[in-house]
Motif scaffolding. Structure first.
Motif, mmCIF file in Angstrom:
data_model
loop_
_atom_site.group_PDB
_atom_site.id
_atom_site.type_symbol
_atom_site.label_atom_id
_atom_site.label_comp_id
_atom_site.label_asym_id
_atom_site.label_seq_id
_atom_site.Cartn_x
_atom_site.Cartn_y
_atom_site.Cartn_z
ATOM 1 N N UNK A 43 0.823 -1.214 0.000
ATOM 2 C CA UNK A 43 0.000 0.000 0.000
ATOM 3 C C UNK A 43 0.856 1.262 0.000
ATOM 4 N N UNK A 44 0.405 2.256 -0.751
ATOM 5 C CA UNK A 44 1.026 3.577 -0.697
ATOM 6 C C UNK A 44 0.157 4.533 0.123
ATOM 7 N N UNK A 45 -0.726 3.972 0.944
ATOM 8 C CA UNK A 45 -1.522 4.777 1.868
ATOM 9 C C UNK A 45 -1.325 4.220 3.274
ATOM 10 N N UNK A 46 -1.639 5.030 4.267
ATOM 11 C CA UNK A 46 -1.320 4.693 5.652
ATOM 12 C C UNK A 46 -2.469 5.098 6.566
ATOM 13 N N UNK A 47 -2.450 4.571 7.793
ATOM 14 C CA UNK A 47 -3.533 4.830 8.738
ATOM 15 C C UNK A 47 -2.978 5.380 10.045
ATOM 16 N N UNK A 48 -3.709 6.346 10.590
ATOM 17 C CA UNK A 48 -3.341 6.968 11.861
ATOM 18 C C UNK A 48 -4.489 6.794 12.847
ATOM 19 N N UNK A 49 -4.138 6.578 14.122
ATOM 20 C CA UNK A 49 -5.130 6.253 15.141
ATOM 21 C C UNK A 49 -5.048 7.239 16.300
ATOM 22 N N UNK A 50 -6.190 7.588 16.884
ATOM 23 C CA UNK A 50 -6.161 8.465 18.062
ATOM 24 C C UNK A 50 -5.478 7.770 19.235
ATOM 25 N N UNK A 51 -4.696 8.528 19.986
ATOM 26 C CA UNK A 51 -4.003 7.984 21.152
ATOM 27 C C UNK A 51 -4.969 8.002 22.333
ATOM 28 N N UNK A 52 -5.876 7.064 22.334
ATOM 29 C CA UNK A 52 -6.930 7.000 23.336
ATOM 30 C C UNK A 52 -8.108 6.252 22.752
ATOM 31 N N UNK A 53 -9.233 6.320 23.393
ATOM 32 C CA UNK A 53 -10.378 5.529 22.968
ATOM 33 C C UNK A 53 -11.305 6.270 22.016
ATOM 34 N N UNK A 54 -11.165 7.578 21.877
ATOM 35 C CA UNK A 54 -12.091 8.335 21.046
ATOM 36 C C UNK A 54 -11.366 8.940 19.857
ATOM 37 N N UNK A 55 -12.146 9.298 18.847
ATOM 38 C CA UNK A 55 -11.580 9.925 17.664
ATOM 39 C C UNK A 55 -11.537 8.973 16.495
ATOM 40 N N UNK A 56 -11.692 9.493 15.281
ATOM 41 C CA UNK A 56 -11.724 8.635 14.092
ATOM 42 C C UNK A 56 -10.331 8.245 13.621
ATOM 43 N N UNK A 57 -10.242 7.093 12.978
ATOM 44 C CA UNK A 57 -9.033 6.744 12.251
ATOM 45 C C UNK A 57 -8.928 7.651 11.032
ATOM 46 N N UNK A 58 -7.728 8.069 10.685
ATOM 47 C CA UNK A 58 -7.521 8.891 9.498
ATOM 48 C C UNK A 58 -6.503 8.218 8.587
ATOM 49 N N UNK A 59 -6.467 8.640 7.339
ATOM 50 C CA UNK A 59 -5.521 8.072 6.381
ATOM 51 C C UNK A 59 -4.622 9.162 5.812
ATOM 52 N N UNK A 60 -3.391 8.756 5.505
ATOM 53 C CA UNK A 60 -2.409 9.626 4.874
ATOM 54 C C UNK A 60 -1.783 8.861 3.713
ATOM 55 N N UNK A 61 -1.621 9.523 2.587
ATOM 56 C CA UNK A 61 -0.869 8.911 1.497
ATOM 57 C C UNK A 61 0.621 8.993 1.798
ATOM 58 N N UNK A 62 1.401 8.209 1.054
ATOM 59 C CA UNK A 62 2.855 8.304 1.192
ATOM 60 C C UNK A 62 3.324 9.728 0.900
#
Length: 406
Positions: free
Chosen positions: A249-268
């Motif tokens: 994949x040339x895309x990536x995923x970011x996660x909130x540091x905790x229990x709330x908040x949406x996952x987000x994506x970033x391209x390379x």
């Protein structure tokens, strides 16, 4: 059920450099990239003329969309397909059309509609001088359990496509990783498809209970390939390794540091511009915490590791989702890192022919998967590697024509 894995290549190349092994075994890796045709692709615009055909062996145009009656919606693909074919074929790069995509409805089609779909796909491939058809079926009514009826629909579609297409055009299938969706892909797909594309990513995501980690981490990929568990639906347990490409994949995923908040994506591209160039983060770190988010990404080192695993273990190559998403400029391109390990082979010259063909000094011919330059002409009736005549040719390296012969 284990398919043959063709791991003997790993033994054959022990102690040799990969370049030497490829020359010895006439192995030419496949480096394939999906090119999306919708407006505003993630990663920004990428002109057709900027597609890296010096590294890509195949470009897969995404997507043609099936209608319920088996006709095709190709309005998006039609804007690019002929320009891509012209650019790619001029540079020894094959082109395929992919039908389907995430969220695309295949299940509304009945048997007659699927027959119509096959006919329309074959006609589209012939009209646009394509080198094959890729099937990206991700439409299921059940998950995390076998669905033999719907698995059979896909199997029969692939089987009918292979029977209807000319032999020189390829049929491939994209197979999802993991037990949630992967369990729906029939284990006999590789009996009819020329290649299986294993989507070895999305092991983490926005669902509850997902690990917070890179969605294509090497631990997931390697463990699934070498020590596969049933849940992984690994390609090594289902499909012939020699027909199966590994997805990067040339895309990536970011996660909130905790229990709330949406996952987000970033391209390379966004990772490079935001973290590497913007904040000075080492691209190979693969992780950075910022603004209460845990950011994970595919690194150049990781794609080299995956590419080397492919080269060492008899896989035909890798494929990329998606080409718009790579970094721009002259550095930090993941495709460049792949190319360091899986370099594209040169095109084959005209095949050597016996007498009465005559070759002059400097002529180049192909023979048994390699190009050869004639050293002393005129020469006739003497093939490269003929005992006692080795001095008459210089080996130029392994070759491969990635565009289908017509």
């Amino acid at each position: 059920m284990f398919k043959k894995t063709c791991l003997t290549l790993a033994v054959a190349i022990s102690g040799l450099s990969m370049q030497a092994a490829w020359a010895q075994d006439s192995f030419c890796p496949r480096v394939e990239g999906f090119y999306s045709t919708w407006d505003y692709p993630a990663g920004g615009q990428l002109d057709v003329q900027d597609l890296a055909t010096d590294k890509l062996t195949h470009i897969i145009v995404a997507f043609a969309y099936p209608n319920a009656d088996g006709t095709l919606n190709t309005l998006e693909a039609d804007r690019y397909i002929d320009d891509i074919v012209a650019h790619a074929h001029a540079n020894n790069t094959g082109v395929m059309i992919s039908v389907g995509g995430a969220g695309v409805d295949f299940l509304s089609m009945d048997e007659q509609a699927r027959a119509n779909l096959v006919k329309n796909l074959v006609a589209y491939a012939e009209l646009h001088n394509l080198d094959g058809i890729d099937v990206d079926w991700e439409d299921w009514s059940t998950y995390n359990q076998p669905n033999p009826v719907e698995s059979g629909y896909l199997l029969n579609l692939v089987k009918d496509l292979r029977a209807s297409l000319p032999a020189h055009l390829e049929v491939s299938v994209d197979v999802q990783a993991g037990g949630w969706s992967g369990i729906n892909f029939h284990p006999d797909l590789d009996d009819h498809a020329d290649y299986i594309r294993f989507m070895a990513y999305d092991y983490t995501g926005g669902w509850g209970g997902s690990p917070k980690n890179h969605h294509a981490a090497w631990s997931y990929i390697h463990d699934g390939l070498v020590n596969p568990a049933q849940w992984s639906q690994s390609m090594i347990t289902k499909y012939d390794v020699s027909k199966t490409s590994l997805g990067i994949p040339f895309y990536n995923k970011s996660f909130p540091d905790g229990m709330s908040g949406p996952m987000t994506t970033y391209t390379a591209r966004e990772i490079v511009e935001t973290f590497v160039d913007g904040l000075g983060v080492d691209y190979n770190a693969g992780f950075y915490e910022l603004d209460n988010y845990l950011h994970f990404w595919e690194t150049p080192e990781l794609v080299r590791t995956k590419s080397q695993f492919v080269a060492d273990n008899g896989y035909p190559g890798i494929f990329i989702w998606e080409l718009h998403q790579d970094a721009r400029g002259d550095k930090n391109k993941l495709l460049d890192a792949i190319g360091e390990v899986l370099p594209k082979c040169q095109p084959c010259s005209d095949a050597w022919q016996p007498y009465p063909s005559v070759y002059q000094t400097g002529d180049v011919v192909s023979f048994e998967g390699k190009n050869w330059r004639v050293n002393g002409g005129p020469l006739h009736g003497v093939a490269p590697m003929t005992e006692g005549h080795a001095h008459r040719y210089t080996e130029l390296g392994t070759c491969q024509n990635y565009v289908a012969a017509r």
